[in-house]
Design a protein around this motif. Structure first.
Motif, PDB file in Angstrom:
ATOM      1  N   LEU A  57      21.314  74.469  64.157  1.00 22.73           N
ATOM      2  CA  LEU A  57      22.652  73.971  63.864  1.00 22.73           C
ATOM      3  C   LEU A  57      22.810  73.762  62.371  1.00 22.73           C
ATOM      4  O   LEU A  57      21.886  73.324  61.696  1.00 22.73           O
ATOM      5  CB  LEU A  57      22.902  72.646  64.575  1.00 22.73           C
ATOM      6  N   VAL A  58      23.983  74.062  61.880  1.00 23.55           N
ATOM      7  CA  VAL A  58      24.316  73.830  60.482  1.00 23.55           C
ATOM      8  C   VAL A  58      25.615  73.041  60.472  1.00 23.55           C
ATOM      9  O   VAL A  58      26.488  73.256  61.305  1.00 23.55           O
ATOM     10  CB  VAL A  58      24.416  75.157  59.692  1.00 23.55           C
ATOM     11  N   SER A  59      25.707  72.089  59.554  1.00 20.45           N
ATOM     12  CA  SER A  59      26.909  71.255  59.507  1.00 20.45           C
ATOM     13  C   SER A  59      27.519  71.267  58.112  1.00 20.45           C
ATOM     14  O   SER A  59      26.854  71.565  57.124  1.00 20.45           O
ATOM     15  CB  SER A  59      26.588  69.824  59.920  1.00 20.45           C
ATOM     16  N   VAL A  60      28.808  70.922  58.089  1.00 19.76           N
ATOM     17  CA  VAL A  60      29.575  70.866  56.842  1.00 19.76           C
ATOM     18  C   VAL A  60      30.369  69.575  56.831  1.00 19.76           C
ATOM     19  O   VAL A  60      30.907  69.151  57.856  1.00 19.76           O
ATOM     20  CB  VAL A  60      30.545  72.067  56.748  1.00 19.76           C
ATOM     21  N   GLU A  61      30.425  68.956  55.677  1.00 20.49           N
ATOM     22  CA  GLU A  61      31.296  67.815  55.435  1.00 20.49           C
ATOM     23  C   GLU A  61      32.093  68.156  54.185  1.00 20.49           C
ATOM     24  O   GLU A  61      31.524  68.614  53.194  1.00 20.49           O
ATOM     25  CB  GLU A  61      30.489  66.541  55.198  1.00 20.49           C
ATOM     26  N   ALA A  62      33.417  67.959  54.247  1.00 20.17           N
ATOM     27  CA  ALA A  62      34.254  68.321  53.104  1.00 20.17           C
ATOM     28  C   ALA A  62      35.412  67.338  52.968  1.00 20.17           C
ATOM     29  O   ALA A  62      35.966  66.877  53.963  1.00 20.17           O
ATOM     30  CB  ALA A  62      34.783  69.736  53.285  1.00 20.17           C
ATOM     31  N   LYS A  63      35.787  67.079  51.720  1.00 19.01           N
ATOM     32  CA  LYS A  63      36.890  66.152  51.479  1.00 19.01           C
ATOM     33  C   LYS A  63      38.256  66.805  51.606  1.00 19.01           C
ATOM     34  O   LYS A  63      39.268  66.125  51.670  1.00 19.01           O
ATOM     35  CB  LYS A  63      36.738  65.475  50.120  1.00 19.01           C
ATOM     36  N   SER A  64      38.285  68.156  51.636  1.00 19.83           N
ATOM     37  CA  SER A  64      39.560  68.866  51.773  1.00 19.83           C
ATOM     38  C   SER A  64      39.360  70.115  52.619  1.00 19.83           C
ATOM     39  O   SER A  64      38.229  70.576  52.808  1.00 19.83           O
ATOM     40  CB  SER A  64      40.104  69.268  50.402  1.00 19.83           C
ATOM     41  N   ALA A  65      40.462  70.663  53.099  1.00 19.74           N
ATOM     42  CA  ALA A  65      40.394  71.906  53.873  1.00 19.74           C
ATOM     43  C   ALA A  65      39.867  73.036  52.993  1.00 19.74           C
ATOM     44  O   ALA A  65      39.062  73.855  53.446  1.00 19.74           O
ATOM     45  CB  ALA A  65      41.772  72.254  54.425  1.00 19.74           C
ATOM     46  N   GLN A  66      40.280  73.068  51.746  1.00 18.00           N
ATOM     47  CA  GLN A  66      39.819  74.112  50.834  1.00 18.00           C
ATOM     48  C   GLN A  66      38.306  74.033  50.625  1.00 18.00           C
ATOM     49  O   GLN A  66      37.622  75.051  50.591  1.00 18.00           O
ATOM     50  CB  GLN A  66      40.552  74.019  49.486  1.00 18.00           C
ATOM     51  N   GLU A  67      37.799  72.829  50.480  1.00 17.91           N
ATOM     52  CA  GLU A  67      36.355  72.658  50.316  1.00 17.91           C
ATOM     53  C   GLU A  67      35.620  73.076  51.593  1.00 17.91           C
ATOM     54  O   GLU A  67      34.567  73.712  51.529  1.00 17.91           O
ATOM     55  CB  GLU A  67      36.018  71.207  49.963  1.00 17.91           C
ATOM     56  N   PHE A  68      36.194  72.746  52.751  1.00 16.70           N
ATOM     57  CA  PHE A  68      35.579  73.156  54.011  1.00 16.70           C
ATOM     58  C   PHE A  68      35.493  74.679  54.086  1.00 16.70           C
ATOM     59  O   PHE A  68      34.447  75.233  54.443  1.00 16.70           O
ATOM     60  CB  PHE A  68      36.363  72.614  55.210  1.00 16.70           C
ATOM     61  N   VAL A  69      36.583  75.352  53.763  1.00 14.47           N
ATOM     62  CA  VAL A  69      36.605  76.816  53.805  1.00 14.47           C
ATOM     63  C   VAL A  69      35.533  77.380  52.885  1.00 14.47           C
ATOM     64  O   VAL A  69      34.777  78.286  53.262  1.00 14.47           O
ATOM     65  CB  VAL A  69      38.002  77.361  53.420  1.00 14.47           C
ATOM     66  N   GLN A  70      35.429  76.866  51.693  1.00 11.90           N
ATOM     67  CA  GLN A  70      34.442  77.348  50.731  1.00 11.90           C
ATOM     68  C   GLN A  70      33.020  77.175  51.274  1.00 11.90           C
ATOM     69  O   GLN A  70      32.204  78.100  51.234  1.00 11.90           O
ATOM     70  CB  GLN A  70      34.600  76.611  49.413  1.00 11.90           C
ATOM     71  N   LYS A  71      32.717  75.998  51.794  1.00 12.66           N
ATOM     72  CA  LYS A  71      31.370  75.734  52.302  1.00 12.66           C
ATOM     73  C   LYS A  71      31.057  76.568  53.539  1.00 12.66           C
ATOM     74  O   LYS A  71      29.957  77.121  53.661  1.00 12.66           O
ATOM     75  CB  LYS A  71      31.210  74.246  52.613  1.00 12.66           C
ATOM     76  N   ALA A  72      32.004  76.656  54.468  1.00  7.32           N
ATOM     77  CA  ALA A  72      31.775  77.422  55.695  1.00  7.32           C
ATOM     78  C   ALA A  72      31.601  78.909  55.379  1.00  7.32           C
ATOM     79  O   ALA A  72      30.735  79.572  55.960  1.00  7.32           O
ATOM     80  CB  ALA A  72      32.923  77.204  56.676  1.00  7.32           C
ATOM     81  N   ARG A  73      32.411  79.440  54.476  1.00  2.00           N
ATOM     82  CA  ARG A  73      32.259  80.848  54.076  1.00  2.00           C
ATOM     83  C   ARG A  73      30.889  81.088  53.453  1.00  2.00           C
ATOM     84  O   ARG A  73      30.243  82.101  53.712  1.00  2.00           O
ATOM     85  CB  ARG A  73      33.350  81.240  53.081  1.00  2.00           C
ATOM     86  N   ASP A  74      30.449  80.164  52.616  1.00  2.00           N
ATOM     87  CA  ASP A  74      29.144  80.295  51.983  1.00  2.00           C
ATOM     88  C   ASP A  74      28.036  80.310  53.037  1.00  2.00           C
ATOM     89  O   ASP A  74      27.125  81.135  52.983  1.00  2.00           O
ATOM     90  CB  ASP A  74      28.922  79.155  50.988  1.00  2.00           C
ATOM     91  N   ILE A  75      28.117  79.429  54.003  1.00  2.00           N
ATOM     92  CA  ILE A  75      27.115  79.372  55.073  1.00  2.00           C
ATOM     93  C   ILE A  75      27.137  80.655  55.882  1.00  2.00           C
ATOM     94  O   ILE A  75      26.088  81.233  56.186  1.00  2.00           O
ATOM     95  CB  ILE A  75      27.344  78.143  55.971  1.00  2.00           C
ATOM     96  N   GLU A  76      28.324  81.118  56.250  1.00  2.00           N
ATOM     97  CA  GLU A  76      28.413  82.349  57.031  1.00  2.00           C
ATOM     98  C   GLU A  76      27.881  83.545  56.240  1.00  2.00           C
ATOM     99  O   GLU A  76      27.196  84.403  56.788  1.00  2.00           O
ATOM    100  CB  GLU A  76      29.841  82.592  57.501  1.00  2.00           C
ATOM    101  N   TYR A  77      28.164  83.598  54.959  1.00  2.00           N
ATOM    102  CA  TYR A  77      27.675  84.692  54.117  1.00  2.00           C
ATOM    103  C   TYR A  77      26.151  84.670  54.051  1.00  2.00           C
ATOM    104  O   TYR A  77      25.494  85.688  54.241  1.00  2.00           O
ATOM    105  CB  TYR A  77      28.278  84.605  52.714  1.00  2.00           C
ATOM    106  N   ARG A  78      25.592  83.485  53.785  1.00  2.00           N
ATOM    107  CA  ARG A  78      24.128  83.367  53.704  1.00  2.00           C
ATOM    108  C   ARG A  78      23.491  83.696  55.048  1.00  2.00           C
ATOM    109  O   ARG A  78      22.427  84.308  55.085  1.00  2.00           O
ATOM    110  CB  ARG A  78      23.714  81.983  53.245  1.00  2.00           C
ATOM    111  N   THR A  79      24.115  83.311  56.137  1.00  2.00           N
ATOM    112  CA  THR A  79      23.591  83.604  57.474  1.00  2.00           C
ATOM    113  C   THR A  79      23.549  85.103  57.700  1.00  2.00           C
ATOM    114  O   THR A  79      22.549  85.628  58.188  1.00  2.00           O
ATOM    115  CB  THR A  79      24.449  82.912  58.557  1.00  2.00           C
TER     116      THR A  79
END
Length: 85
Positions: A58-80
């Motif tokens: 499992l991988v999790s993300v915490e973000a203060k904004s929707a834009q930050e969430f998108v950035q982090k989730a995209r990065d995780i998906e790319y690295r995966t």
């Protein structure tokens, strides 16, 4: 006025347009990231998400904004994808 899903997930928004409520944003993010479980933390005021990688971790993300969430989730998906995790 309501922002479209594309505007929310791409970060395009006018300063004069009020931010959408968290439930609307979570629905838009969930549409963008269907493999993720995403929610708004009322106590924390942050967006949270979890996704299971191909090998079961499992991988999790915490973000203060929707834009930050998108950035982090995209990065995780790319690295995966790059690491076949």
């Amino acid at each position: 006025m309501t922002l479209t899903q594309q505007e929310i997930t791409s970060g395009i928004a006018l300063a004069s347009v009020p931010a959408p409520d968290p439930a609307t944003t979570v629905r838009a993010l969930s549409g963008r990231f269907p493999r993720w479980t995403i929610w708004w933390g009322e106590s924390t005021g942050r967006y949270w998400g979890m996704c299971r990688r191909a090998r079961g971790t499992l991988v999790s993300v915490e973000a203060k904004s929707a834009q930050e969430f998108v950035q982090k989730a995209r990065d995780i998906e790319y690295r995966t994808l790059q690491n076949n995790l």
